[in-house]
Scaffold this motif. Structure first.
Motif, mmCIF file in Angstrom:
data_model
loop_
_atom_site.group_PDB
_atom_site.id
_atom_site.type_symbol
_atom_site.label_atom_id
_atom_site.label_comp_id
_atom_site.label_asym_id
_atom_site.label_seq_id
_atom_site.Cartn_x
_atom_site.Cartn_y
_atom_site.Cartn_z
ATOM 1 N N GLN A 75 36.454 24.096 92.971
ATOM 2 C CA GLN A 75 37.577 24.424 92.544
ATOM 3 C C GLN A 75 37.620 25.473 91.510
ATOM 4 N N ALA A 76 36.327 26.019 91.360
ATOM 5 C CA ALA A 76 35.951 26.884 90.319
ATOM 6 C C ALA A 76 37.057 28.317 90.524
ATOM 7 N N PHE A 77 37.364 28.847 89.581
ATOM 8 C CA PHE A 77 38.573 29.759 89.560
ATOM 9 C C PHE A 77 38.039 31.051 88.772
ATOM 10 N N GLU A 78 37.925 32.153 89.085
ATOM 11 C CA GLU A 78 37.723 33.357 88.369
ATOM 12 C C GLU A 78 38.953 34.195 88.378
ATOM 13 N N VAL A 79 39.616 34.589 87.521
ATOM 14 C CA VAL A 79 41.002 35.371 87.290
ATOM 15 C C VAL A 79 40.610 36.617 86.708
ATOM 16 N N THR A 80 41.169 37.831 87.313
ATOM 17 C CA THR A 80 40.817 39.230 86.662
ATOM 18 C C THR A 80 42.376 39.951 86.531
ATOM 19 N N GLY A 81 42.418 40.885 85.884
ATOM 20 C CA GLY A 81 43.708 41.608 86.172
ATOM 21 C C GLY A 81 43.633 42.778 85.247
ATOM 22 N N CYS A 82 44.605 43.764 85.442
ATOM 23 C CA CYS A 82 44.788 44.910 84.460
ATOM 24 C C CYS A 82 46.047 45.265 84.197
ATOM 25 N N VAL A 83 46.472 45.550 82.991
ATOM 26 C CA VAL A 83 47.802 45.577 82.473
ATOM 27 C C VAL A 83 48.008 47.123 82.217
ATOM 28 N N GLY A 86 51.097 54.217 84.837
ATOM 29 C CA GLY A 86 49.851 53.653 85.583
ATOM 30 C C GLY A 86 48.913 53.778 84.344
ATOM 31 N N ILE A 87 49.144 54.121 83.124
ATOM 32 C CA ILE A 87 48.114 54.325 81.971
ATOM 33 C C ILE A 87 47.743 52.906 81.414
ATOM 34 N N PRO A 88 46.410 52.578 81.504
ATOM 35 C CA PRO A 88 46.114 51.143 81.037
ATOM 36 C C PRO A 88 46.374 50.922 79.689
ATOM 37 N N ILE A 89 46.828 49.704 79.326
ATOM 38 C CA ILE A 89 47.204 49.182 77.820
ATOM 39 C C ILE A 89 46.106 48.432 77.440
ATOM 40 N N PRO A 145 41.417 17.663 77.121
ATOM 41 C CA PRO A 145 41.546 18.029 75.739
ATOM 42 C C PRO A 145 42.839 18.849 75.460
ATOM 43 N N ASP A 146 42.964 18.554 74.060
ATOM 44 C CA ASP A 146 44.308 19.482 73.800
ATOM 45 C C ASP A 146 44.324 20.835 73.893
ATOM 46 N N MET A 147 44.956 21.587 74.565
ATOM 47 C CA MET A 147 45.120 23.047 74.706
ATOM 48 C C MET A 147 43.804 23.324 75.898
ATOM 49 N N ASN A 148 43.603 22.408 76.851
ATOM 50 C CA ASN A 148 42.950 22.721 77.981
ATOM 51 C C ASN A 148 43.580 23.426 78.986
ATOM 52 N N LEU A 149 43.018 24.201 79.608
ATOM 53 C CA LEU A 149 43.660 25.352 80.629
ATOM 54 C C LEU A 149 44.621 26.407 80.137
ATOM 55 N N ARG A 150 44.477 26.595 78.770
ATOM 56 C CA ARG A 150 45.427 27.619 78.209
ATOM 57 C C ARG A 150 44.593 28.382 77.283
ATOM 58 N N GLY A 151 45.049 29.579 77.056
ATOM 59 C CA GLY A 151 44.398 30.682 76.383
ATOM 60 C C GLY A 151 45.070 31.840 76.422
ATOM 61 N N LYS A 152 44.334 32.767 75.387
ATOM 62 C CA LYS A 152 44.877 33.942 74.981
ATOM 63 C C LYS A 152 43.810 34.968 75.105
ATOM 64 N N PHE A 153 43.882 36.152 75.796
ATOM 65 C CA PHE A 153 42.667 37.182 76.047
ATOM 66 C C PHE A 153 43.510 38.502 75.490
ATOM 67 N N LYS A 154 42.382 39.473 75.051
ATOM 68 C CA LYS A 154 42.954 40.837 74.765
ATOM 69 C C LYS A 154 42.488 41.848 75.880
ATOM 70 N N THR A 155 43.339 42.808 76.475
ATOM 71 C CA THR A 155 42.853 43.506 77.336
ATOM 72 C C THR A 155 41.807 44.545 76.717
ATOM 73 N N ASN A 156 40.882 44.942 77.602
ATOM 74 C CA ASN A 156 39.707 46.090 76.900
ATOM 75 C C ASN A 156 40.464 47.524 77.048
ATOM 76 N N ALA A 157 39.674 48.468 76.878
ATOM 77 C CA ALA A 157 40.004 49.780 76.899
ATOM 78 C C ALA A 157 40.537 50.272 78.165
ATOM 79 N N GLN A 158 40.035 49.645 79.336
ATOM 80 C CA GLN A 158 40.617 50.036 80.584
ATOM 81 C C GLN A 158 41.967 49.070 80.946
ATOM 82 N N GLY A 159 42.332 48.380 80.008
ATOM 83 C CA GLY A 159 43.614 47.479 80.392
ATOM 84 C C GLY A 159 43.205 46.206 80.956
#
Ligand code: FE2
Length: 297
Positions: free
Chosen positions: A134-142, A147-150, A174-188
């Motif tokens: 059930q391993a899961f890898e999630v990617t995305g672009c903002v 169309g300019i990356p943020i 555990p508390d806050m499992n399967l939750r989190g915050k990430f920052k987009t990089n220079a490519q969004g």
């Protein structure tokens, strides 16, 4: 002033409401009473049915706690939350008619103070993390509507476990499992690791559950990942991405699945690869950054 009759009561109420100084409150309350009175005239509730309706509303409050918001749930299973979202999606298009990514329900399980992670981190820390297939890898672009990356957008994610439970519903996590915050990089771009979420039933231990049973409705939602993406100068995007292989895409109990929010949950096929990948990109619309009130702490 004339005496109240069955025929004139709606007009009498509307006349009183006409004095409301706030124009939006005046408009909303007048429309509410017009539609409510029309509904009552159509179904002609008995006194007992009216008591039941009041008990249902009281029950929504009683069933609401720090762990669960039954009022939002009621709005969701009546399709009201999604209708509001769909109406506001159209309003959020820019002057050129370009749409941002469509919004979806916030849902009752967002928590405001989830942990901040570095790009690529794993947000699964409970017993579910041992289930390799059930391993899961999630990617995305903002991006913005051009169309300019943020860069530097906050991507707040949360989802249910492979058993269909959020951490606050499941003592094994555990508390806050399967939750989190990430920052987009220079490519969004952003990425994280987790476990594939399963679909789950909405809570059925309150008055909403009673209603669903009486309506012979399946209480399940299809598997999905929640996202809240924000950066000053842009409208906060609250949405969900649904698993394309879930058999409940067309029977979501909250009526949330619009076509554009179905994401490819790609199964890995390499000889040493197990699990799933999801790549889904987002478009933010310029505007004011306004956050919702957290439904639970
Ligand atoms: Fe959810």
């Amino acid at each position: 002033m004339t005496f109240v009759t069955r025929d004139n009561i709606t007009d009498q109420v509307l006349e009183v409401f006409e004095r409301t100084p706030d124009p939006r409150l005046r408009e909303v309350m007048k429309s509410l009473v017009k539609h409510m009175h029309a509904f009552i005239r159509e179904v002609e509730p008995s006194d007992h049915e009216f008591e039941q309706a009041c008990e249902f509303v009281v029950g929504l409050g009683k069933a609401t706690s720090e762990k669960k918001n039954e009022v939002i749930l009621a709005s969701d299973i009546l399709g009201a939350s999604t209708l509001i979202t769909l109406i506001n999606n159209v309003k959020r298009a820019d002057a050129a008619g370009r749409m941002k990514t469509e919004s979806a329900l916030l849902g009752p399980f967002w928590r405001k103070n989830s942990p901040q992670y570095l790009d690529g981190s794993n947000i699964s820390h409970g017993p579910e993390s041992k289930v390799a297939d059930q391993a899961f890898e999630v990617t995305g672009c903002v991006r913005d509507p051009n169309g300019i990356p943020i860069e530097g957008a906050d991507v707040d994610v949360w989802h249910a476990s492979p058993l269909g439970f959020y951490e606050n519903q499941d003592e094994a996590q555990p508390d806050m499992n399967l939750r989190g915050k990430f920052k987009t990089n220079a490519q969004g771009r952003f990425s994280f690791k987790s476990v594939r979420p399963a679909g789950y039933p909405v809570p059925v231990d309150g008055p909403c559950g009673d209603l669903l049973r009486q309506q012979l409705r399946d209480p399940y939602r299809p598997a999905h990942v929640h996202y809240m993406i924000s950066k000053p100068g842009y409208q906060v995007l609250i949405t969900q991405v649904f698993a394309d292989d879930d058999h409940r895409l067309h029977t979501d109990v909250t009526f949330s699945v619009v076509e554009s929010l179905v994401g490819k949950f790609q199964q890995r096929t390499g000889p040493h690869e197990v699990g799933f990948e999801l790549a889904y990109d987002f478009v933010l619309q310029p505007g004011e950054m306004l956050f919702p009130a957290p439904p639970i702490p």
